[in-house]
Write a protein that holds these residues in place. Structure first.
Motif, mmCIF file in Angstrom:
data_model
loop_
_atom_site.group_PDB
_atom_site.id
_atom_site.type_symbol
_atom_site.label_atom_id
_atom_site.label_comp_id
_atom_site.label_asym_id
_atom_site.label_seq_id
_atom_site.Cartn_x
_atom_site.Cartn_y
_atom_site.Cartn_z
ATOM 1 N N ALA A 190 0.834 -1.197 0.000
ATOM 2 C CA ALA A 190 0.000 0.000 0.000
ATOM 3 C C ALA A 190 0.871 1.249 0.000
ATOM 4 N N ALA A 191 0.345 2.316 -0.577
ATOM 5 C CA ALA A 191 1.094 3.572 -0.660
ATOM 6 C C ALA A 191 1.395 4.134 0.718
ATOM 7 N N THR A 192 0.573 3.758 1.715
ATOM 8 C CA THR A 192 0.754 4.275 3.077
ATOM 9 C C THR A 192 1.746 3.447 3.889
ATOM 10 N N GLU A 193 2.245 2.343 3.305
ATOM 11 C CA GLU A 193 3.174 1.464 4.029
ATOM 12 C C GLU A 193 4.473 2.208 4.326
ATOM 13 N N LYS A 194 4.864 2.216 5.619
ATOM 14 C CA LYS A 194 6.106 2.886 6.004
ATOM 15 C C LYS A 194 7.280 1.916 5.932
ATOM 16 N N ILE A 195 8.346 2.400 5.386
ATOM 17 C CA ILE A 195 9.545 1.570 5.224
ATOM 18 C C ILE A 195 10.327 1.540 6.529
ATOM 19 N N GLU A 196 10.849 0.368 6.858
ATOM 20 C CA GLU A 196 11.664 0.191 8.064
ATOM 21 C C GLU A 196 13.099 -0.137 7.665
ATOM 22 N N VAL A 197 14.035 0.195 8.563
ATOM 23 C CA VAL A 197 15.438 -0.123 8.313
ATOM 24 C C VAL A 197 15.581 -1.644 8.142
ATOM 25 N N GLY A 198 16.269 -2.050 7.079
ATOM 26 C CA GLY A 198 16.478 -3.478 6.845
ATOM 27 C C GLY A 198 15.448 -4.114 5.936
ATOM 28 N N ASP A 199 14.366 -3.375 5.612
ATOM 29 C CA ASP A 199 13.397 -3.896 4.639
ATOM 30 C C ASP A 199 14.108 -4.165 3.314
ATOM 31 N N ILE A 200 13.719 -5.243 2.641
ATOM 32 C CA ILE A 200 14.237 -5.524 1.303
ATOM 33 C C ILE A 200 13.197 -5.047 0.304
ATOM 34 N N LEU A 201 13.556 -4.040 -0.468
ATOM 35 C CA LEU A 201 12.639 -3.464 -1.452
ATOM 36 C C LEU A 201 12.879 -4.119 -2.812
ATOM 37 N N LEU A 202 11.818 -4.599 -3.413
ATOM 38 C CA LEU A 202 11.907 -5.167 -4.759
ATOM 39 C C LEU A 202 11.529 -4.048 -5.728
ATOM 40 N N VAL A 203 12.530 -3.537 -6.444
ATOM 41 C CA VAL A 203 12.369 -2.347 -7.276
ATOM 42 C C VAL A 203 12.501 -2.721 -8.747
ATOM 43 N N ILE A 204 11.597 -2.191 -9.573
ATOM 44 C CA ILE A 204 11.626 -2.473 -11.009
ATOM 45 C C ILE A 204 11.676 -1.161 -11.777
ATOM 46 N N GLY A 205 12.478 -1.137 -12.842
ATOM 47 C CA GLY A 205 12.560 0.078 -13.636
ATOM 48 C C GLY A 205 13.798 0.082 -14.518
#
Length: 219
Positions: A190-205
């Motif tokens: 969700a757009a409101t999800e807050k990121i935490e230190v250590g989260d693994i973000l799956l990024v495409i682009g």
């Protein structure tokens, strides 16, 4: 039913594919023209066969056309790779994945109908370079010459911000399609999800945009 594969060429790349497919429960026919390589996989693959796959009669006799997916992992012999792929295509094998040695080899393979072409050495080189350039980039998967999916570890600079606050899509033209937090995996967060230190973000682009995000937002 077990998935069935044929792997032709049992060098380092082909051999690793055989081991992993078997590990995941697939049935694998492993083929190489060198008997010592075939002997190595006799106790690993479902079948391990010494054969010259540039001979159409040999491929027919092995019933390879009945397999759903064939991986051509022939090493340095580009001619054998091309001939094998051509025969497999003419016999109507549904999916053919081929290891390419260089861009010219890839062009030929695509012209004769290879479904998937991979450059393991080049892709690994790009992956290692990306990992060396940034401690935040954990893994890398090339989608095309200019676009990728990357796993990026969130640091203190972006932690505490929601996705909507970071506004990554507008600022960088990339998308976060998943977040891994411990054992939890969030797909299309969700757009409101807050990121935490250590989260693994799956990024495409696009590679250039992802690298810009890593340097500017996280550097």
């Amino acid at each position: 039913m077990k998935k069935e594969f044929v792997v032709i060429g049992l060098g380092r790349f082909g051999g690793s594919i055989v081991r992993e497919l078997v590990k995941q429960g697939a049935a694998v026919m492993a083929i190489d023209s060198h008997s010592e390589r075939v002997d190595e996989f006799a106790q690993i693959a479902t079948q391990a066969i010494v054969a010259d796959t540039t001979d159409e009669s040999v491929i027919k006799s092995l019933g390879i056309r009945n397999f759903e997916h064939v991986i051509v992992a022939i090493g340095e012999d580009i001619q054998s790779s091309i001939l094998t792929t051509l025969i497999l295509k003419e016999l109507g094998v549904p999916q053919i994945t081929v290891k390419a040695q260089n861009d010219y080899h890839e062009k030929v393979l695509r012209k004769i109908g290879a479904d998937f072409v991979v450059h393991p050495e080049r892709d690994m080189g790009i992956r290692i370079a990306n990992n060396m350039m940034s401690n935040n980039v954990l893994d890398y998967l090339e989608l095309s010459e200019e676009h990728s999916i990357m796993e990026i570890k969130a640091n203190e600079r972006i932690a505490g911000n929601s996705l909507i606050q970071l506004d990554i899509r507008v600022k960088y033209g990339i998308n976060i399609v998943g977040i891994k937090r411990g054992n939890i995996i969030m797909i299309s967060p969700a757009a409101t999800e807050k990121i935490e230190v250590g989260d693994i973000l799956l990024v495409i682009g696009a590679d250039i945009d992802i690298n810009r995000f890593v340097k500017k937002a996280m550097g």
